[in-house]
Design a protein around this motif. Structure first.
Motif, PDB file in Angstrom:
ATOM      1  N   THR A  57     -43.163  46.962  18.054  1.00 12.98           N
ATOM      2  CA  THR A  57     -42.294  45.853  17.678  1.00 12.98           C
ATOM      3  C   THR A  57     -42.453  44.704  18.656  1.00 12.98           C
ATOM      4  OG1 THR A  57     -40.681  47.350  16.676  1.00 12.98           O
ATOM      5  CG2 THR A  57     -39.909  45.158  17.266  1.00 12.98           C
ATOM      6  N   LEU A  58     -42.525  45.028  19.934  1.00 15.32           N
ATOM      7  CA  LEU A  58     -42.696  44.008  20.969  1.00 15.32           C
ATOM      8  C   LEU A  58     -43.959  43.197  20.736  1.00 15.32           C
ATOM      9  CD1 LEU A  58     -41.768  42.890  23.786  1.00 15.32           C
ATOM     10  CD2 LEU A  58     -43.290  44.603  24.791  1.00 15.32           C
ATOM     11  N   MET A  59     -45.059  43.867  20.456  1.00  9.72           N
ATOM     12  CA  MET A  59     -46.335  43.176  20.300  1.00  9.72           C
ATOM     13  C   MET A  59     -46.493  42.535  18.923  1.00  9.72           C
ATOM     14  SD  MET A  59     -47.862  43.489  23.222  1.00  9.72           S
ATOM     15  CE  MET A  59     -49.654  43.425  23.129  1.00  9.72           C
ATOM     16  N   GLN A  60     -45.914  43.140  17.891  1.00 10.14           N
ATOM     17  CA  GLN A  60     -46.073  42.607  16.541  1.00 10.14           C
ATOM     18  C   GLN A  60     -45.108  41.474  16.235  1.00 10.14           C
ATOM     19  OE1 GLN A  60     -45.650  46.341  14.413  1.00 10.14           O
ATOM     20  NE2 GLN A  60     -47.862  46.523  14.142  1.00 10.14           N
ATOM     21  N   ASN A  61     -44.108  41.268  17.084  1.00 10.02           N
ATOM     22  CA  ASN A  61     -43.161  40.167  16.897  1.00 10.02           C
ATOM     23  C   ASN A  61     -43.565  38.952  17.716  1.00 10.02           C
ATOM     24  OD1 ASN A  61     -41.662  41.641  15.159  1.00 10.02           O
ATOM     25  ND2 ASN A  61     -39.939  41.996  16.518  1.00 10.02           N
ATOM     26  N   ALA A  62     -44.860  38.757  17.879  1.00 11.30           N
ATOM     27  CA  ALA A  62     -45.349  37.635  18.686  1.00 11.30           C
ATOM     28  C   ALA A  62     -44.935  36.310  18.074  1.00 11.30           C
ATOM     29  CB  ALA A  62     -46.867  37.700  18.782  1.00 11.30           C
ATOM     30  N   GLU A  63     -44.676  35.326  18.941  1.00 13.09           N
ATOM     31  CA  GLU A  63     -44.389  33.987  18.469  1.00 13.09           C
ATOM     32  C   GLU A  63     -45.642  33.423  17.801  1.00 13.09           C
ATOM     33  OE1 GLU A  63     -41.500  32.682  18.626  1.00 13.09           O
ATOM     34  OE2 GLU A  63     -40.459  33.953  20.070  1.00 13.09           O
ATOM     35  N   MET A  64     -45.504  32.865  16.612  1.00  8.91           N
ATOM     36  CA  MET A  64     -46.659  32.403  15.853  1.00  8.91           C
ATOM     37  C   MET A  64     -47.029  30.966  16.204  1.00  8.91           C
ATOM     38  SD  MET A  64     -47.920  34.848  14.208  1.00  8.91           S
ATOM     39  CE  MET A  64     -48.995  33.990  13.095  1.00  8.91           C
ATOM     40  N   TYR A  65     -47.539  30.757  17.420  1.00  5.86           N
ATOM     41  CA  TYR A  65     -48.032  29.452  17.807  1.00  5.86           C
ATOM     42  C   TYR A  65     -49.435  29.197  17.283  1.00  5.86           C
ATOM     43  CZ  TYR A  65     -44.135  29.408  21.117  1.00  5.86           C
ATOM     44  OH  TYR A  65     -42.904  29.438  21.692  1.00  5.86           O
ATOM     45  N   GLY A  66     -50.097  30.194  16.795  1.00  5.96           N
ATOM     46  CA  GLY A  66     -51.472  30.054  16.314  1.00  5.96           C
ATOM     47  C   GLY A  66     -51.936  31.360  15.725  1.00  5.96           C
ATOM     48  N   ASP A  67     -53.243  31.575  15.697  1.00  4.12           N
ATOM     49  CA  ASP A  67     -53.799  32.835  15.204  1.00  4.12           C
ATOM     50  C   ASP A  67     -53.592  33.919  16.247  1.00  4.12           C
ATOM     51  OD1 ASP A  67     -54.738  31.780  12.795  1.00  4.12           O
ATOM     52  OD2 ASP A  67     -56.535  31.039  13.780  1.00  4.12           O
ATOM     53  N   VAL A  68     -53.001  35.027  15.849  1.00  3.82           N
ATOM     54  CA  VAL A  68     -52.691  36.112  16.776  1.00  3.82           C
ATOM     55  C   VAL A  68     -53.394  37.382  16.321  1.00  3.82           C
ATOM     56  CG1 VAL A  68     -50.876  37.508  17.827  1.00  3.82           C
ATOM     57  CG2 VAL A  68     -50.446  35.100  17.284  1.00  3.82           C
ATOM     58  N   TYR A  69     -54.162  37.966  17.202  1.00  5.18           N
ATOM     59  CA  TYR A  69     -54.813  39.242  16.930  1.00  5.18           C
ATOM     60  C   TYR A  69     -54.345  40.274  17.940  1.00  5.18           C
ATOM     61  CZ  TYR A  69     -58.167  37.239  13.637  1.00  5.18           C
ATOM     62  OH  TYR A  69     -58.767  36.639  12.555  1.00  5.18           O
ATOM     63  N   LEU A  70     -54.245  41.506  17.487  1.00  2.08           N
ATOM     64  CA  LEU A  70     -53.879  42.607  18.362  1.00  2.08           C
ATOM     65  C   LEU A  70     -55.021  43.615  18.408  1.00  2.08           C
ATOM     66  CD1 LEU A  70     -50.181  43.317  17.280  1.00  2.08           C
ATOM     67  CD2 LEU A  70     -51.005  41.868  19.133  1.00  2.08           C
ATOM     68  N   VAL A  71     -55.109  44.302  19.539  1.00  2.84           N
ATOM     69  CA  VAL A  71     -56.132  45.334  19.720  1.00  2.84           C
ATOM     70  C   VAL A  71     -55.422  46.661  19.982  1.00  2.84           C
ATOM     71  CG1 VAL A  71     -58.173  46.046  21.009  1.00  2.84           C
ATOM     72  CG2 VAL A  71     -57.672  43.601  20.712  1.00  2.84           C
ATOM     73  N   ARG A  72     -55.727  47.659  19.159  1.00  7.46           N
ATOM     74  CA  ARG A  72     -55.102  48.985  19.243  1.00  7.46           C
ATOM     75  C   ARG A  72     -56.126  49.972  19.782  1.00  7.46           C
ATOM     76  NH1 ARG A  72     -54.550  53.702  15.972  1.00  7.46           N
ATOM     77  NH2 ARG A  72     -52.396  54.443  15.727  1.00  7.46           N
ATOM     78  N   MET A  73     -55.771  50.648  20.868  1.00  5.73           N
ATOM     79  CA  MET A  73     -56.680  51.645  21.415  1.00  5.73           C
ATOM     80  C   MET A  73     -56.783  52.849  20.467  1.00  5.73           C
ATOM     81  SD  MET A  73     -57.909  50.161  23.994  1.00  5.73           S
ATOM     82  CE  MET A  73     -57.538  48.494  23.406  1.00  5.73           C
TER      83      MET A  73
END
Length: 400
Positions: A57-73
């Motif tokens: 939730t912490l990482m997926q609720n990022a502020e949408m200032y631009g394109d956001v990508y996440l990396v999952r181990m």
């Protein structure tokens, strides 16, 4: 480990950013085997290990200032974000450091507790830049049964761009030693360390390509394409087709003529737009048509067509190997099925990405990206052009 490019944006920095990055790669990194790098919107389908709901939730609720990508181990027990954005004003590392109390306060608003001690933040030289370096603890509380995360952030200016790296992983004592989760956590922590260390933000000029706008003559889509690209449509003259064929075959192995013939067949029979880029080493086909048989079909349902697509390809080419058939991508605000194959025609090898989505009123859009010899830098550069600039504009009346 494979080399990839990524285009990412901000997580929690409070600096009034309004402009996203260009369609050029901003970093290279090594993606650990089994890890995933996706757009923020596409991460909602990730399976979350029990007790780590708060971390996601912490990482997926990022502020949408631009394109956001996440990396999952690989085991899902560690997450990272790498970001780029253009702030209104450039900030020195010392000015970023001064924001640390505000950054900690902003994170805490998300329902977690943060060690905001002054000693948690400093200025160091990292990735070749003077950077803000944050090393802190984030406790998930009721979100995650009291699990505490090791959290690290690195932020720095590169010209007019602000770049950020965030990495979060539960502390090593989060699980009993005999719990399988402990072994998964140890493996993910090692993978995270490898990923963060592999990041490179310099000397990327050779990977950048100037872009020029292209608008579909029928008004179905528009995008930015690399300067110097060749575009063929159903309206192209035979002379234009012959010249493209000569240029294409001149730089490829025996067997490429079959690939070229298939591009032209698609262009003539399905009104496909064919774009040749990177000195004819990358070919993109864009298909757009109103198809009643696909009305209301979802990306997940399209992904189930992986096997029929493979069979169809096998009728045309000597070798067809599925690489990935369960990925998703976001283009023009729409979730796409993302299928990936390796093709061989004679001595010519090509990596094929198939991305498809159905829009309102049964408009089916498909992008097929052919990358000769699977060149990942060229492939992901073209992917960045598509994900950042391709816009679907289906006519309101298909008869218009």
């Amino acid at each position: 480990m494979k080399r990839f490019l990524t285009l990412l944006a901000a997580l929690v920095m409070m600096v009034g950013c309004v402009q996203t990055a260009s369609a050029s790669p901003i970093a290279t990194y090594s993606l650990p085997k089994g890890a995933q790098a996706v757009h923020l919107w596409d991460s909602s389908s990730w399976e979350i290990p029990a007790g780590l709901e708060g971390m996601y939730t912490l990482m997926q609720n990022a502020e949408m200032y631009g394109d956001v990508y996440l990396v999952r181990m690989p085991n899902g027990r560690a997450l990272a974000s790498v970001s780029v954005m253009k702030p209104d004003n450039a900030l020195t590392a010392q000015e970023l450091l001064a924001l640390w109390p505000q950054i900690a306060q902003n994170i805490a608003k998300k329902g977690v507790s943060v060690d905001a001690s002054e000693s948690c933040a400093c200025v160091e030289t990292l990735y070749g830049f003077e950077a803000l370096h944050i090393q802190t603890d984030i406790t998930l509380g009721e979100w995650g049964s009291g699990i505490t995360l090791d959290a690290e952030a690195i932020a720095f200016m590169r010209g007019d761009e602000l770049l950020e790296v965030w990495a979060v992983v539960p502390k090593a004592n989060a699980y009993p030693e005999d719990d399988p989760a402990a072994q998964e956590l140890a493996a993910d922590a090692e993978a995270m360390d490898s990923f963060v260390q592999s990041l490179n933000f310099t000397n990327l000029e050779s990977l950048s390509t100037e872009g020029v706008p292209y608008a579909d003559p029928e008004g179905r889509f528009g995008l930015v394409i690399p300067a110097g690209s060749t575009v063929l449509t159903a309206q192209s003259s035979q002379e234009e087709i012959d010249q493209a064929r000569e240029n294409y075959l001149a730089v490829h192995e025996t067997g490429a003529e079959k690939l070229f013939d298939e591009y032209i067949t698609d262009m003539r029979t399905q009104n496909v737009t064919v774009i040749f880029a990177e000195n004819y080493h990358v070919v993109a086909e864009i298909y757009a048509s109103q198809e009643e048989d696909f009305r209301d079909v979802t990306a997940d349902q399209l992904a189930k067509l992986a096997q029929p697509i493979q069979q169809n390809l096998a009728e045309k080419y000597d070798v067809v190997l599925p690489l990935s058939t369960d990925e998703r991508a976001l283009i023009s605000g729409h979730k796409h099925a993302w299928l990936n194959y390796w093709l061989r025609s004679g001595d010519a090898d090509v990596q094929l990405d198939v991305l498809a989505a159905v829009l309102d009123d049964a408009w089916l859009y498909e992008v097929d990206l052919y990358t000769h010899n699977g060149n990942q830098e060229q492939r992901m550069l073209w992917y960045s052009f598509m994900t950042q600039t391709l816009r679907y504009t289906p006519p309101e009346n298909a008869l218009d």
